[in-house]
Design a protein around this motif. Sequence first.
Motif, short mmCIF file in Angstrom:
data_model
loop_
_atom_site.label_atom_id
_atom_site.label_comp_id
_atom_site.label_asym_id
_atom_site.label_seq_id
_atom_site.Cartn_x
_atom_site.Cartn_y
_atom_site.Cartn_z
N GLU A 1 -2.79 125.68 -43.23
CA GLU A 1 -2.13 125.53 -44.52
C GLU A 1 -1.53 126.85 -44.94
N PHE A 2 -0.27 126.77 -45.39
CA PHE A 2 0.48 127.92 -45.90
C PHE A 2 1.10 127.46 -47.22
N GLY A 3 0.46 127.81 -48.35
CA GLY A 3 0.96 127.30 -49.63
C GLY A 3 0.96 125.78 -49.59
N PRO A 4 2.09 125.14 -49.97
CA PRO A 4 2.15 123.68 -49.99
C PRO A 4 2.38 123.05 -48.61
N TYR A 5 2.54 123.87 -47.58
CA TYR A 5 2.81 123.36 -46.24
C TYR A 5 1.51 123.13 -45.47
N ARG A 6 1.48 122.03 -44.73
CA ARG A 6 0.40 121.73 -43.80
C ARG A 6 0.99 121.65 -42.40
N VAL A 7 0.40 122.38 -41.47
CA VAL A 7 0.91 122.44 -40.10
C VAL A 7 -0.18 121.92 -39.17
N GLU A 8 0.12 120.82 -38.49
CA GLU A 8 -0.83 120.22 -37.55
C GLU A 8 -0.49 120.69 -36.14
N ILE A 9 -1.52 121.16 -35.44
CA ILE A 9 -1.34 121.72 -34.10
C ILE A 9 -1.87 120.74 -33.06
N GLY A 10 -1.07 120.49 -32.05
CA GLY A 10 -1.50 119.68 -30.92
C GLY A 10 -1.11 120.38 -29.63
N PHE A 11 -1.92 120.21 -28.62
CA PHE A 11 -1.61 120.78 -27.31
C PHE A 11 -0.97 119.69 -26.46
N VAL A 12 0.14 120.01 -25.82
CA VAL A 12 0.83 119.06 -24.95
C VAL A 12 0.16 119.12 -23.59
N ALA A 13 -0.28 117.98 -23.12
CA ALA A 13 -0.91 117.93 -21.80
C ALA A 13 0.15 118.18 -20.74
N GLU A 14 -0.17 119.07 -19.80
CA GLU A 14 0.77 119.36 -18.73
C GLU A 14 0.66 118.26 -17.68
N ALA A 15 1.81 117.76 -17.25
CA ALA A 15 1.82 116.74 -16.21
C ALA A 15 1.41 117.37 -14.90
N PRO A 16 0.55 116.69 -14.15
CA PRO A 16 0.15 117.26 -12.85
C PRO A 16 1.35 117.33 -11.91
N VAL A 17 1.39 118.36 -11.09
CA VAL A 17 2.46 118.51 -10.13
C VAL A 17 2.14 117.61 -8.95
N MET A 18 3.08 116.72 -8.68
CA MET A 18 2.87 115.77 -7.59
C MET A 18 3.56 116.29 -6.33
N ALA A 19 2.85 116.25 -5.23
CA ALA A 19 3.46 116.62 -3.95
C ALA A 19 4.38 115.50 -3.53
N GLU A 20 5.51 115.86 -2.96
CA GLU A 20 6.43 114.83 -2.50
C GLU A 20 5.86 114.14 -1.29
N ALA A 21 6.00 112.84 -1.26
CA ALA A 21 5.52 112.06 -0.12
C ALA A 21 6.43 112.34 1.07
N PRO A 22 5.87 112.38 2.25
CA PRO A 22 6.72 112.57 3.42
C PRO A 22 7.68 111.40 3.57
N ALA A 23 8.84 111.68 4.12
CA ALA A 23 9.84 110.63 4.29
C ALA A 23 9.30 109.54 5.19
N ALA A 24 9.46 108.30 4.72
CA ALA A 24 9.00 107.16 5.51
C ALA A 24 10.02 106.86 6.60
N ARG A 25 9.54 106.34 7.69
CA ARG A 25 10.44 105.97 8.79
C ARG A 25 10.60 104.47 8.82
N GLY A 26 11.70 104.03 9.26
CA GLY A 26 11.92 102.60 9.37
C GLY A 26 13.10 102.18 8.53
N ARG A 27 13.09 100.90 8.17
CA ARG A 27 14.22 100.34 7.44
C ARG A 27 14.21 100.78 5.98
N CYS A 28 15.40 100.98 5.47
CA CYS A 28 15.56 101.29 4.05
C CYS A 28 16.61 100.36 3.49
#
Length: 128
Positions: A89-116
Amino acid sequence: MSTKTLAIKIFYGDQLVDSKTLDQDVIKIGKLKSSHLCLDDEAVARMHAVIEVSGDEVRIIDLGSSTGTVLNGQRIDKNAPLGDGDVLEFGPYRVEIGFVAEAPVMAEAPAARGRCRRADDGRRRGCA
């Protein structure tokens, strides 16, 4: 080491007036237009406080303002740790704090072989 990202909601009285997502190491709070959180009221000092982010640690630091900085209903003495869901709180202001969850880093899947099959845009999708 990455910096925490903060999701901040700013209320004037009970009215939501702004929301921001910030990832700076130092977040300036005050009446100055150059502040990251510009709170225009006589109860707010030009440079009122800063939020300092260092790795996993987040702190609110009052810069000696005459009206002080209130954290979860208690006036702080110079500085205090901030947690997810904390309310400032700062005078008449109210400030709500939230932490943004970091998205996990996903490893790229190896290229599949076969039909596309081709998608409507001509790119290959759904390789089997």
